[in-house]
Write a protein that holds these residues in place. Structure first.
Motif, PDB file in Angstrom:
ATOM      1  N   LEU A 160     -42.619 -30.603  19.815  1.00 52.85           N
ATOM      2  CA  LEU A 160     -41.920 -29.421  20.329  1.00 52.85           C
ATOM      3  C   LEU A 160     -40.824 -28.967  19.381  1.00 52.85           C
ATOM      4  O   LEU A 160     -40.637 -27.761  19.161  1.00 52.85           O
ATOM      5  CB  LEU A 160     -41.326 -29.721  21.700  1.00 52.85           C
ATOM      6  N   LEU A 161     -40.106 -29.898  18.821  1.00 55.42           N
ATOM      7  CA  LEU A 161     -39.045 -29.567  17.880  1.00 55.42           C
ATOM      8  C   LEU A 161     -39.615 -28.898  16.622  1.00 55.42           C
ATOM      9  O   LEU A 161     -39.065 -27.905  16.129  1.00 55.42           O
ATOM     10  CB  LEU A 161     -38.254 -30.823  17.511  1.00 55.42           C
ATOM     11  N   CYS A 162     -40.713 -29.411  16.126  1.00 56.93           N
ATOM     12  CA  CYS A 162     -41.343 -28.812  14.937  1.00 56.93           C
ATOM     13  C   CYS A 162     -41.865 -27.411  15.243  1.00 56.93           C
ATOM     14  O   CYS A 162     -41.708 -26.497  14.422  1.00 56.93           O
ATOM     15  CB  CYS A 162     -42.485 -29.701  14.450  1.00 56.93           C
ATOM     16  N   ILE A 163     -42.473 -27.230  16.406  1.00 57.70           N
ATOM     17  CA  ILE A 163     -42.971 -25.910  16.777  1.00 57.70           C
ATOM     18  C   ILE A 163     -41.814 -24.936  16.933  1.00 57.70           C
ATOM     19  O   ILE A 163     -41.894 -23.777  16.498  1.00 57.70           O
ATOM     20  CB  ILE A 163     -43.798 -25.993  18.071  1.00 57.70           C
ATOM     21  N   ALA A 164     -40.722 -25.394  17.530  1.00 55.93           N
ATOM     22  CA  ALA A 164     -39.544 -24.526  17.683  1.00 55.93           C
ATOM     23  C   ALA A 164     -38.990 -24.127  16.317  1.00 55.93           C
ATOM     24  O   ALA A 164     -38.605 -22.971  16.113  1.00 55.93           O
ATOM     25  CB  ALA A 164     -38.479 -25.228  18.516  1.00 55.93           C
ATOM     26  N   ALA A 165     -38.966 -25.058  15.380  1.00 52.02           N
ATOM     27  CA  ALA A 165     -38.480 -24.737  14.034  1.00 52.02           C
ATOM     28  C   ALA A 165     -39.399 -23.725  13.345  1.00 52.02           C
ATOM     29  O   ALA A 165     -38.931 -22.787  12.697  1.00 52.02           O
ATOM     30  CB  ALA A 165     -38.380 -26.009  13.195  1.00 52.02           C
ATOM     31  N   LEU A 166     -40.713 -23.906  13.500  1.00 50.53           N
ATOM     32  CA  LEU A 166     -41.653 -22.945  12.929  1.00 50.53           C
ATOM     33  C   LEU A 166     -41.468 -21.557  13.536  1.00 50.53           C
ATOM     34  O   LEU A 166     -41.488 -20.548  12.830  1.00 50.53           O
ATOM     35  CB  LEU A 166     -43.087 -23.414  13.148  1.00 50.53           C
ATOM     36  N   LEU A 167     -41.308 -21.506  14.841  1.00 47.75           N
ATOM     37  CA  LEU A 167     -41.090 -20.214  15.493  1.00 47.75           C
ATOM     38  C   LEU A 167     -39.780 -19.578  15.044  1.00 47.75           C
ATOM     39  O   LEU A 167     -39.716 -18.361  14.820  1.00 47.75           O
ATOM     40  CB  LEU A 167     -41.110 -20.380  17.013  1.00 47.75           C
TER      41      LEU A 167
END
Length: 81
Positions: A10-17
């Motif tokens: 989730l943290l990685c996806i949030a950073a990508l977004l």
């Protein structure tokens, strides 16, 4: 362990977004706009999948524990017969 992995995802996806959404050409016509919308939808589906996995993790653990207990009971019954 699994919850940590899901939170990291989730943290990685949030950073990508956070990095990608301002740069995506959502309002453009043509293939670029469709790609941007598809990318955002895919990222939101990944967030939703990880959130669902986090929310239903305790229930799944109980089901696995019940299945293991039932298997142990079956093995014990076979030993006594």
């Amino acid at each position: 362990m699994l919850k940590n992995r899901l939170l990291l995802a989730l943290l990685c996806i949030a950073a990508l977004l956070y990095v990608a959404v301002p740069r995506l050409p959502v309002t453009e016509d043509g293939l670029a706009g469709w790609f941007a919308i598809a990318w955002i939808v895919l990222a939101l589906m990944a967030v939703g999948g990880n959130m669902a996995a986090i929310m239903y993790l305790p229930k799944r653990k109980r089901m696995v524990q019940k299945a293991k207990l039932a298997q142990v009971k079956r093995v014990r019954l076979r030993q006594y017969q």
